[in-house]
Design a protein around this motif. Structure first.
Motif, PDB file in Angstrom:
ATOM      1  N   ALA A  38       0.837  -1.240  -0.067  1.00  0.00           N
ATOM      2  CA  ALA A  38       0.023   0.020  -0.208  1.00  0.00           C
ATOM      3  C   ALA A  38       0.923   1.052   0.236  1.00  0.00           C
ATOM      4  CB  ALA A  38      -0.912  -0.071   1.170  1.00  0.00           C
ATOM      5  N   GLN A  39       1.911   1.243   0.708  1.00  0.00           N
ATOM      6  CA  GLN A  39       2.884   2.205   0.729  1.00  0.00           C
ATOM      7  C   GLN A  39       3.385   2.521  -0.551  1.00  0.00           C
ATOM      8  OE1 GLN A  39       5.727   1.370   3.851  1.00  0.00           O
ATOM      9  NE2 GLN A  39       4.200   2.043   5.468  1.00  0.00           N
ATOM     10  N   GLU A  40       3.818   1.425  -1.400  1.00  0.00           N
ATOM     11  CA  GLU A  40       4.171   1.631  -2.724  1.00  0.00           C
ATOM     12  C   GLU A  40       3.014   1.930  -3.681  1.00  0.00           C
ATOM     13  OE1 GLU A  40       6.004  -2.264  -3.141  1.00  0.00           O
ATOM     14  OE2 GLU A  40       7.730  -2.025  -1.874  1.00  0.00           O
ATOM     15  N   GLY A  41       1.797   1.996  -3.380  1.00  0.00           N
ATOM     16  CA  GLY A  41       0.829   2.220  -4.278  1.00  0.00           C
ATOM     17  C   GLY A  41       0.304   0.907  -4.999  1.00  0.00           C
ATOM     18  N   ARG A  42       0.861  -0.351  -4.625  1.00  0.00           N
ATOM     19  CA  ARG A  42       0.292  -1.495  -5.260  1.00  0.00           C
ATOM     20  C   ARG A  42      -0.955  -1.961  -4.605  1.00  0.00           C
ATOM     21  NH1 ARG A  42       5.978  -4.438  -5.347  1.00  0.00           N
ATOM     22  NH2 ARG A  42       4.865  -6.229  -5.270  1.00  0.00           N
ATOM     23  N   ARG A  43      -1.609  -1.540  -3.286  1.00  0.00           N
ATOM     24  CA  ARG A  43      -2.573  -2.019  -2.578  1.00  0.00           C
ATOM     25  C   ARG A  43      -3.367  -0.808  -2.154  1.00  0.00           C
ATOM     26  NH1 ARG A  43      -1.456  -6.052  -4.861  1.00  0.00           N
ATOM     27  NH2 ARG A  43      -1.286  -8.133  -4.183  1.00  0.00           N
ATOM     28  N   SER A  44      -4.629  -0.981  -2.079  1.00  0.00           N
ATOM     29  CA  SER A  44      -5.611  -0.054  -1.737  1.00  0.00           C
ATOM     30  C   SER A  44      -5.209   0.087  -0.108  1.00  0.00           C
ATOM     31  CB  SER A  44      -6.875   0.045  -2.226  1.00  0.00           C
ATOM     32  OG  SER A  44      -7.519  -1.159  -1.618  1.00  0.00           O
ATOM     33  N   ARG A  45      -6.014   1.080   0.577  1.00  0.00           N
ATOM     34  CA  ARG A  45      -6.254   1.259   2.020  1.00  0.00           C
ATOM     35  C   ARG A  45      -7.273   0.223   2.177  1.00  0.00           C
ATOM     36  NH1 ARG A  45      -3.091   2.019   5.413  1.00  0.00           N
ATOM     37  NH2 ARG A  45      -4.392   1.486   7.228  1.00  0.00           N
ATOM     38  N   GLU A  46      -8.249  -0.154   1.433  1.00  0.00           N
ATOM     39  CA  GLU A  46      -9.447  -1.159   1.689  1.00  0.00           C
ATOM     40  C   GLU A  46      -8.680  -2.615   1.832  1.00  0.00           C
ATOM     41  OE1 GLU A  46      -9.662   0.955  -0.853  1.00  0.00           O
ATOM     42  OE2 GLU A  46     -11.183   2.437   0.375  1.00  0.00           O
ATOM     43  N   ASP A  47      -7.512  -2.623   0.910  1.00  0.00           N
ATOM     44  CA  ASP A  47      -6.867  -3.974   0.998  1.00  0.00           C
ATOM     45  C   ASP A  47      -6.022  -4.140   2.561  1.00  0.00           C
ATOM     46  OD1 ASP A  47      -7.363  -5.008  -1.371  1.00  0.00           O
ATOM     47  OD2 ASP A  47      -5.623  -3.683  -2.121  1.00  0.00           O
ATOM     48  N   VAL A  48      -5.538  -3.103   3.006  1.00  0.00           N
ATOM     49  CA  VAL A  48      -4.931  -2.795   4.174  1.00  0.00           C
ATOM     50  C   VAL A  48      -6.027  -3.376   5.412  1.00  0.00           C
ATOM     51  CG1 VAL A  48      -3.677  -1.762   6.002  1.00  0.00           C
ATOM     52  CG2 VAL A  48      -3.141  -1.418   3.455  1.00  0.00           C
ATOM     53  N   THR A  49      -7.030  -2.694   5.176  1.00  0.00           N
ATOM     54  CA  THR A  49      -8.193  -2.708   6.143  1.00  0.00           C
ATOM     55  C   THR A  49      -8.712  -4.229   6.227  1.00  0.00           C
ATOM     56  OG1 THR A  49      -8.810  -0.743   6.044  1.00  0.00           O
ATOM     57  CG2 THR A  49     -10.553  -2.083   7.000  1.00  0.00           C
ATOM     58  N   ALA A  50      -8.811  -5.034   4.929  1.00  0.00           N
ATOM     59  CA  ALA A  50      -9.232  -6.079   5.121  1.00  0.00           C
ATOM     60  C   ALA A  50      -8.268  -7.231   5.864  1.00  0.00           C
ATOM     61  CB  ALA A  50      -9.661  -6.655   3.502  1.00  0.00           C
ATOM     62  N   ALA A  51      -6.892  -6.899   5.433  1.00  0.00           N
ATOM     63  CA  ALA A  51      -6.103  -7.889   5.847  1.00  0.00           C
ATOM     64  C   ALA A  51      -5.755  -7.411   7.532  1.00  0.00           C
ATOM     65  CB  ALA A  51      -4.511  -7.388   5.124  1.00  0.00           C
ATOM     66  N   ALA A  52      -6.020  -6.493   7.925  1.00  0.00           N
ATOM     67  CA  ALA A  52      -5.983  -6.207   9.226  1.00  0.00           C
ATOM     68  C   ALA A  52      -7.135  -6.827  10.025  1.00  0.00           C
ATOM     69  CB  ALA A  52      -6.136  -4.726   9.788  1.00  0.00           C
ATOM     70  N   ALA A  53      -8.197  -6.865   9.289  1.00  0.00           N
ATOM     71  CA  ALA A  53      -9.361  -7.679  10.065  1.00  0.00           C
ATOM     72  C   ALA A  53      -9.145  -9.191   9.922  1.00  0.00           C
ATOM     73  CB  ALA A  53     -10.650  -7.270   9.181  1.00  0.00           C
TER      74      ALA A  53
END
Length: 94
Positions: A38-53
């Protein structure tokens, strides 16, 4: 001496706990990688939220298992669990 059936049951529970711990570790690793992407722009904030969940759910699964089967948890498990929860908190900022 532990009856053979009891030993087999305990082994099965220990195996089940190991699988839950592996899934938790994998989910935490996935969260870390997703955050990096996500920091590199290759994943979205939503992807991070889903991975965190997913990581949080995996941590909760181990905690729930331990609550149901406290006789299976070892000191090493406790240390690994504490480290995993600290990692989750660090990664999610919670």
């Amino acid at each position: 001496m532990i009856p053979p059936d009891a030993a087999t049951g305990r082994d099965a529970l220990a195996d089940q706990r190991r699988e839950l711990a592996r899934a938790r570790d994998k989910a935490l690793q996935n969260l870390l990688i997703t955050q990096e992407y996500a920091q590199e722009g290759r994943r979205s904030r939503e992807d991070v939220t889903a991975a965190a969940a997913e990581a949080e759910a995996a941590c909760q699964a181990v905690t729930a298992f331990d609550a149901m089967h406290p006789h299976i948890r070892t000191t090493g498990n406790a240390e690994d669990d504490a480290q995993a929860l600290r990692g989750l908190q660090r990664l999610t900022g919670a």
